[in-house]
Every structure is written in structure tokens, then in C-alpha cells.
Enzyme design. Structure first.
Site, PDB file in Angstrom:
ATOM      1  N   GLY A  41       0.802  -1.228   0.000  1.00  0.00           N
ATOM      2  CA  GLY A  41       0.000   0.000   0.000  1.00  0.00           C
ATOM      3  C   GLY A  41       0.824   1.262   0.000  1.00  0.00           C
ATOM      4  O   GLY A  41       0.317   2.352  -0.258  1.00  0.00           O
ATOM      5  N   GLY A  42       2.116   1.124   0.339  1.00  0.00           N
ATOM      6  CA  GLY A  42       3.011   2.282   0.262  1.00  0.00           C
ATOM      7  C   GLY A  42       2.721   3.341   1.300  1.00  0.00           C
ATOM      8  O   GLY A  42       2.001   3.110   2.284  1.00  0.00           O
ATOM      9  N   GLY A 183       2.131  23.674   4.162  1.00  0.00           N
ATOM     10  CA  GLY A 183       1.620  22.931   3.003  1.00  0.00           C
ATOM     11  C   GLY A 183       0.493  22.026   3.486  1.00  0.00           C
ATOM     12  O   GLY A 183       0.064  22.104   4.644  1.00  0.00           O
ATOM     13  N   ALA A 320      -1.312  10.480  -4.770  1.00  0.00           N
ATOM     14  CA  ALA A 320      -1.550   9.071  -5.066  1.00  0.00           C
ATOM     15  C   ALA A 320      -2.228   8.869  -6.419  1.00  0.00           C
ATOM     16  O   ALA A 320      -1.863   7.955  -7.180  1.00  0.00           O
ATOM     17  CB  ALA A 320      -2.406   8.466  -3.965  1.00  0.00           C
ATOM     18  N   HIS A 444     -31.403  19.048  -5.734  1.00  0.00           N
ATOM     19  CA  HIS A 444     -31.545  20.060  -4.689  1.00  0.00           C
ATOM     20  C   HIS A 444     -31.993  19.403  -3.396  1.00  0.00           C
ATOM     21  O   HIS A 444     -32.817  18.502  -3.450  1.00  0.00           O
ATOM     22  CB  HIS A 444     -32.593  21.096  -5.128  1.00  0.00           C
ATOM     23  CG  HIS A 444     -32.799  22.177  -4.119  1.00  0.00           C
ATOM     24  ND1 HIS A 444     -31.870  23.177  -3.900  1.00  0.00           N
ATOM     25  CD2 HIS A 444     -33.817  22.401  -3.250  1.00  0.00           C
ATOM     26  CE1 HIS A 444     -32.319  23.978  -2.949  1.00  0.00           C
ATOM     27  NE2 HIS A 444     -33.496  23.529  -2.532  1.00  0.00           N
TER      28      HIS A 444
END
Ligand code: FAD
Length: 472
Positions: A41-42, A183, A320, A444
Site C-alpha cells: 500500500g506504500g 503545506g 496518489a 436540490h
């Protein structure tokens, strides 16, 4: 161990790497996926997108409970069981990475755990717990991602100085937290800790936070930060740091004056650096830019004909979904298709409270490039849906090409902006005009109507705002 031969080896199982491996297998290729971590999954799944969003969700319940007081519903102060919060977050990661392993198995993608090292342009040596495994391949896709940047001067080896990796572990909720960097990572994690009860001071060297977004979209986030954080210091530089008992002593440069303060913890969120060192790439023809990111062309090809690279390791927008898109391009090019990363809209989302999201051209970029554009806006104060959940501070804006009325960019700030931006991506990608968006009936009451009404506002005809004449 006998060398293995495979058509494609993918190094790194983050959102770029596993997307590439799965797609290549779906196209009938023999694929091997190599990952040095135990979990697939990193960064995104284990130390990035997912844990940060889980913590933001948990933190949001604290703020929304507190804010509901003015609507006549009060709760007591929250009790935070950090161990339980951590366990809940971990359970999500375990479930998701287990899912990726399962999907790899179902597709016949062979997964090997170990550190990949290039012996030459066609051979990867895998260092595993059981020893070395040589892999010969026709093509390699490098997807090894990035790590948090930590300036040497602050790297004291003191666990109280954290990167996003440690901050996401939530070892404790410190009483005082200094966040260096305005950031998206600093802002998101600052939001988590402030909601959990830390007194957060956010420091940013630039004149604004979230520098990539248009200033009118950032304004509500700045207003939020001034309310939720103890302090926001713009144009401020952090100097030296030192351990001082159970605190970190931090030196600031404030208008030319040196000032020292003590913090329980510090989060350094000043950018990310590539993971390409120490993996034998000098034994190949792969080349790098001066910051260590791998050079690729629009087909994700490196300067070595057998090797492709995708995701954070090639720099650019380090997100990602950019990695996953590049994965598809690399695999298609390997499969002989004429694919390229050209004119692709990559949206950006910052999951603060409110969220801010944008795609395509921003107003600031148009200005910097000297492009003539029209900007149509719809303020959420005129949205019944936004008012019904008490968050009218949002704004939806469209960047429109005057002659063709094509939508070149979309920016949204407000609750759920991250979900809403996809309609903008579709509009930009499909070359939709403001008329297309204005004519499509939106349900809506929803926030999606703000996109339709912004388009109507371009023609001076938004139902819920009044304009004397069409925008010129
Ligand atoms: P990575 O996810 O970094 O994966 C690379 C993998 O390669 C890792 O698993 C690593 O262990 C492995 N590896 C490295 N070297 C080797 C080697 N030699 N051999 C074998 N394996 C190796 N992006 C978003 O789009 N949305 C978000 O909300 C978001 N939130 C984030 C929040 C935080 C706190 C952080 C830090 C990042 C966030 N990101 C987000 C960015 C996102 O995580 C990255 O852009 C994404 O993970 C990049 O994917 P990748 O596949 O290029 O690499």
C-alpha cells in the site's frame, strides 16, 4: 535460489506500484511486485493518505460536537483514548493492505517482500529475510516513492521532533506542538492535533499557507487556522533546535529578531525527498534531476530503455492518484499502446476543515501566464445546503475561456470540496462549456448545485444570486 524471469517487475507497492502491477496482470502480463515493507500500500496507505484521513475524521467529531453548542445541542468535553484511536486507525490500514494482497493473489501477481537493488538494466537483486533472489525482467517499473524531508540541522535523533510518519502514529497528544510548514501535510496534521487538544503553532516561511491554491480559496482555511491554532506565523523562519529536558527549544527568526520557545513536540512538514538512492540505479542508464527525482518522458520512460518510473519518485505533483494514472500509462506503453501523460487533469485536495480542492487551470496560473480568462463564482452563503449544515463559508469558482466558454479550471473551498471537485475534473477533461454545466440539472438541496449556479452566474442568471449583467 534460481533466478526468476518475469515480463514486468514493479519495485514498490504504493498506489503507483500496485496499480501498475494489477493493470499489467489484467492485460495478461506476467508480473512480479516487490515491496520492502511487510504491508502493501506504500506511503499512501500506511503513512499518508489513509491514516491522515482517518485521524481527520476522528478529530472532526470533536470540533463538530463543540460547534453544535450554538445550535442548542451540547456535549461535555471529549475524553480521548489515544491507544483506542490508534488501534482503530491501524485496523483500517490492516484491512486495506490485506485487501491489496488478496487482489494481487486473485490476479496472479506474485508478491515478494524485500529490498530491490538494480544489478544492471535487466536484473534486480532482491534482498529478503531468506537471502538474495535475482530477478531477470523485460521491463521494470520503479515506483519507490518518497520520504519526509528532514533538514540535517533539525535531525537531532530526538523522537519529539517528528515527521508525518511519527505524527500519524499519535504516540500522545502533546500539550504544545510546533508545526513547521503550511503545506497540505502540515495543515492536515496540525488540524488533527489541534482538534485533539494540542496548542498548535504553525510556522510558514512564505507569505501564505497552501501556496498552490488561489488566495480566495485559501482565505477560509486561513480563517480556520487562526481560530483553531494557537498561532499562525507567516514569513517566519525556524533556526536551530535543541533538546531541553522534555522539550524542544526552537529558535525563530521573527522580523530579524531571534526568539526562543519551548515545545513538547515539533512536526517538520517541509516537503518530501525521493527514495532513489541506494538501490543500484547507477548500474543502469537511469538519470536524475538535481534533486534526485528520476527523469522520465511523457510515456514514463526513463533514460534506460528497459526501465519506467512512476509516482512520487518522478516528482511533479506528489499525489496518489497521479501515481496511479502514471502507472496506467507506463503499462500501456509497455504493452505497445500509444499512451502519454499529456493534458491530464490531476486534482488536488487539502482535507482541512473546510476542505479546499482545485483542478485544471487556477486563476493565479492564468494571471502568471498572461492568459485571458473569466472567473465565475458562487458563494456558499447563498446555498441552502451549506446553510443547513451551518457551513456557509465556502466558495465555488470556474475559470472559463472567454471565446469558447470552455471550463479550464475549477476551484472549491468548503465542506466536502474533495468529493465535489470530481465534477470539475470531468468538465475540464471533457472540454465542457459553462453552458453544459448550467444546463445539467443538479439535485436540490446539494452542494453540487454550487457548480451549476457558478456556471449560471457566468451568464448572469444564477437563481440564488443576483448579477446586473453577464460577467464581462
Ligand atoms: P509510495 O506510496 O511512497 O510507495 C513506495 C513504496 O516503495 C513503499 O511501500 C516503499 O516501502 C517501497 N520501496 C521503496 N524503496 C524500495 C526498494 N528499494 N525495494 C522495494 N520496495 C521499495 N496523496 C493523495 O493523493 N491524497 C492524500 O490525501 C494524501 N495524503 C497524504 C498525507 C501524508 C501525511 C503524506 C506523507 C502523503 C500523502 N499523500 C496523499 C501523498 C501520497 O501518499 C503519495 O503521493 C503516494 O503514496 C505516492 O505513491 P507511490 O506509489 O509513488 O509511492
Amino acid at each position: 535460489m534460481e533466478p526468476i524471469h518475469t515480463e514486468i517487475v514493479v519495485v514498490g507497492a504504493g498506489p503507483g506500484g500496485y496499480a501498475a502491477a494489477f493493470y499489467a496482470a489484467d492485460l495478461g502480463r506476467k508480473v512480479l511486485l516487490v515491496e520492502r515493507d511487510q504491508r502493501l500500500g506504500g506511503v499512501c496507505l500506511t503513512r499518508g493518505c489513509i491514516p491522515s484521513k482517518a485521524l481527520l475524521y476522528a478529530a472532526h467529531t470533536v470540533t463538530s460536537a463543540r460547534e453544535s453548542e450554538r445550535r442548542g445541542i451540547s456535549f461535555g468535553p471529549p475524553t480521548i483514548d489515544v491507544a483506542k484511536l490508534r488501534a482503530w486507525k491501524e485496523s483500517i490500514l490492516t484491512r486495506l493492505s490485506g485487501g491489496i494482497a488478496q487482489l494481487a493473489k486473485l490476479r496472479g501477481v506474485q508478491v515478494l517482500h524485500g529490498r530491490g537493488y538494480f544489478e544492471d538494466s535487466r536484473t534486480l537483486r532482491l534482498e529478503t529475510e531468506q537471502g538474495q533472489q535475482f530477478i531477470n525482467y523485460d521491463h521494470a517499473i520503479i515506483a519507490v516513492g518518497s520520504k519526509p524531508a528532514m533538514p540535517k540541522a533539525w535531525d537531532l535523533g530526538n523522537p519529539r521532533i517528528m515527521t508525518s510518519n511519527e505524527a500519524l502514529e499519535v504516540e500522545e497528544v502533546p500539550e504544545s506542538l510546533l508545526v513547521i510548514g503550511g503545506g497540505y501535510i502540515g495543515m492536515e496534521l496540525g488540524t488533527v492535533y489541534a482538534s485533539l487538544g494540542s496548542k498548535v503553532v504553525l510556522v510558514e516561511a512564505l507569505e501564505t499557507i497552501l501556496a498552490g491554491a488561489d488566495p480566495d480559496l485559501v482565505r477560509p482555511i486561513i480563517a480556520y487556522a487562526y481560530k483553531a491554532f494557537k498561532e499562525v506565523r507567516l514569513t517566519t523562519k525556524v533556526g536551530k533546535m535543541a533538546t531541553s529536558g522534555k522539550h524542544i527549544k526552537v529558535e525563530f527568526d521573527l522580523d530579524g529578531q531571534k526568539k526562543e520557545e519551548l515545545y513538547d513536540r515539533v512536526l517538520v512538514a517541509v516537503g518530501r525527498s525521493p527514495n532513489a538512492d541506494d538501490m543500484g540505479l547507477e548500474n543502469t542508464k537511469v538519470s536524475f534531476d538535481d534533486r534526485g527525482f528520476i527523469h522520465v518522458n511523457e510515456k514514463q520512460q526513463t533514460t534506460d530503455p528497459a526501465i519506467y518510473a512512476i509516482g512520487d519518485i518522478v516528482g511533479g505533483v506528489m499525489l496518489a492518484h497521479k501515481a496511479a494514472k502514471e502507472a496506467r500509462i507506463a503499462v500501456e506503453v509497455i504493452a505497445g499502446q500509444d499512451s502519454a501523460f499529456v493534458d491530464i487533469t490531476i486534482p488536488a485536495v487539502v482535507f482541512t476543515d473546510p476542505e479546499v480542492a482545485w483542478c485544471g487551470l487556477t486563476e493565479a496560473e492564468a494571471k502568471a501566464k498572461g492568459l485571458e480568462v473569466r472567473v465565475a463564482k458562487f458563494p456558499w452563503a447563498a446555498s441552502g445546503r451549506a446553510l443547513s449544515f451551518d457551513r456557509p463559508e465556502g466558495l465555488t469558482k470556474l475559470i472559463i475561456e472567454p471565446e469558447t466558454e470552455r471550463i479550464l479550471g475549477v476551484g472549491i473551498v468548503g465542506t466536502g470540496a474533495g468529493e465535489l471537485i470530481s465534477e470539475g475534473v470531468l468538465a475540464v477533461e471533457m472540454g465542457a462549456t459553462a453552458k453544459d454545466l448550467a444546463l445539467a440539472v443538479h439535485p436540490h438541496p446539494t452542494l453540487s448545485e454550487t457548480l451549476m449556479e457558478a456556471a449560471e452566474a457566468f451568464y448572469g442568471q444564477a437563481t440564488h444570486t443576483f448579477a446586473r449583467k453577464r460577467l464581462q
